[in-house]
Design an enzyme around this catalytic site. Structure first.
Site, short mmCIF file in Angstrom:
data_model
loop_
_atom_site.label_atom_id
_atom_site.label_comp_id
_atom_site.label_asym_id
_atom_site.label_seq_id
_atom_site.Cartn_x
_atom_site.Cartn_y
_atom_site.Cartn_z
N ASN A 104 -16.66 14.65 -35.03
CA ASN A 104 -17.57 14.31 -36.12
C ASN A 104 -17.43 12.88 -36.61
OD1 ASN A 104 -19.19 14.86 -38.74
ND2 ASN A 104 -17.16 14.25 -39.49
N SER A 154 -26.77 12.32 -33.31
CA SER A 154 -27.82 11.92 -34.26
C SER A 154 -29.16 12.04 -33.59
CB SER A 154 -27.59 10.48 -34.71
OG SER A 154 -28.71 9.97 -35.41
N TYR A 208 -25.51 1.94 -32.99
CA TYR A 208 -25.43 3.33 -33.45
C TYR A 208 -26.24 4.25 -32.53
CZ TYR A 208 -25.79 7.37 -36.57
OH TYR A 208 -25.73 8.64 -37.10
N ALA A 244 -27.29 3.75 -29.46
CA ALA A 244 -26.75 3.79 -28.11
C ALA A 244 -25.48 4.65 -28.03
CB ALA A 244 -26.46 2.37 -27.63
N SER A 245 -24.62 4.54 -29.03
CA SER A 245 -23.37 5.32 -29.02
C SER A 245 -23.67 6.81 -29.15
CB SER A 245 -22.44 4.85 -30.14
OG SER A 245 -22.96 5.13 -31.43
N LYS A 246 -24.66 7.14 -29.97
CA LYS A 246 -25.00 8.56 -30.15
C LYS A 246 -25.74 9.11 -28.94
CE LYS A 246 -23.25 9.17 -34.26
NZ LYS A 246 -22.09 10.07 -34.48
#
Length: 247
Positions: free
Chosen positions: A84, A136, A151, A153-155
């Site tokens: 998380n 997300s 953000y 791209a990471s998700k």
């Protein structure tokens, strides 16, 4: 008591979505370990909800290894991992993002989940288990006027890794699923939702007519965690966004 006898580890469990998931799991009979970087807040939350706190910076593999080891020392096993912990950067165009800002988002949102999953797997393999990734809706599609590329791209990477891990570890009876919330009101999004105009815009963006609450996400996490509810579900990516991703 859907999680009676189960041990869960929730990264970033001292606030926001992580705290709500921890409360939900404990209310359903689970033993819960929460991690975080702020020792005072971590201890306060642990005392409030009756969780076991372990101080850890998930950007650092050595601290993640210690987090897993502390969990096993305390409870003797691990059944559920919830990846998380995450950060939300300042909104800015790609060409204005610094190298440090880009790397920091990936270190927390992606590399931290890699470390925790890597070191949890040997224990989850023993009796089967559950991994829940909190990604997300921004990891599922591009949004106009949402300049948070690191953000997103990471998700997005975490969404695909969910499917990779689900296939890779199905033979070990490890179920891996992903929750993709839209905008949820937490202290992490408070700056983003600070003005009445932004709040009105966000509410209008969601067909259901509001942005999310932490309880919207925690109920979904309980579904994925409980074998009696989702024993035949793995590799699923669940948008919880009031229908916004359909537009």
């Amino acid at each position: 008591m859907k999680l009676s006898g189960k041990v869960a580890l929730i990264t970033g469990g001292s606030r926001g979505i992580g705290k709500a998931i921890a409360k939900e799991f404990i209310a359903n009979g689970g033993s819960v370990v929460i991690s975080g970087k702020d020792n005072d807040r971590l201890k306060e939350t642990a005392s409030e909800i009756d969780a076991y706190p372990v101080l850890a910076d998930i950007r650092k593999e050595v601290e993640v290894k210690n987090l897993i080891n502390k969990t096993i020392e305390k409870f003797g096993k691990l059944d559920i991992l919830v990846n998380n912990a995450g950060i939300f950067p300042k909104i800015k165009p790609l060409h204005e993002i610094s190298d440090l800002e880009w790397k920091d988002v990936f270190d927390v949102n992606l590399h931290g989940s890699f470390y925790s999953t890597k070191h949890a797997i040997p224990y989850l393999q023993k009796n089967g288990g559950v991994i829940i990734n909190i990604a997300s809706s921004a990891g599922m599609k591009a949004y106009e006027n949402f300049s948070a590329d690191a953000y997103s791209a990471s998700k997005a990477a975490l969404v695909l890794l969910t499917k990779c891990w689900a296939l890779e570890y199905a033979k070990n009876k490890i179920r891996v699923n992903c929750i993709c919330p839209g905008v949820v009101e937490t202290d992490m999004t408070s700056e983003f939702l600070a003005t009445p105009a932004t709040r009105e815009m966000m509410n209008f963006a969601y067909p259901i007519g509001r942005f999310g609450t932490v309880n919207d996400v925690s109920k979904a996490a309980l579904y994925f965690a409980a074998d009696e509810d989702s024993a035949w579900v793995t590799g699923a990516v669940l948008p919880i966004d009031g229908g916004e991703s359909l537009k």
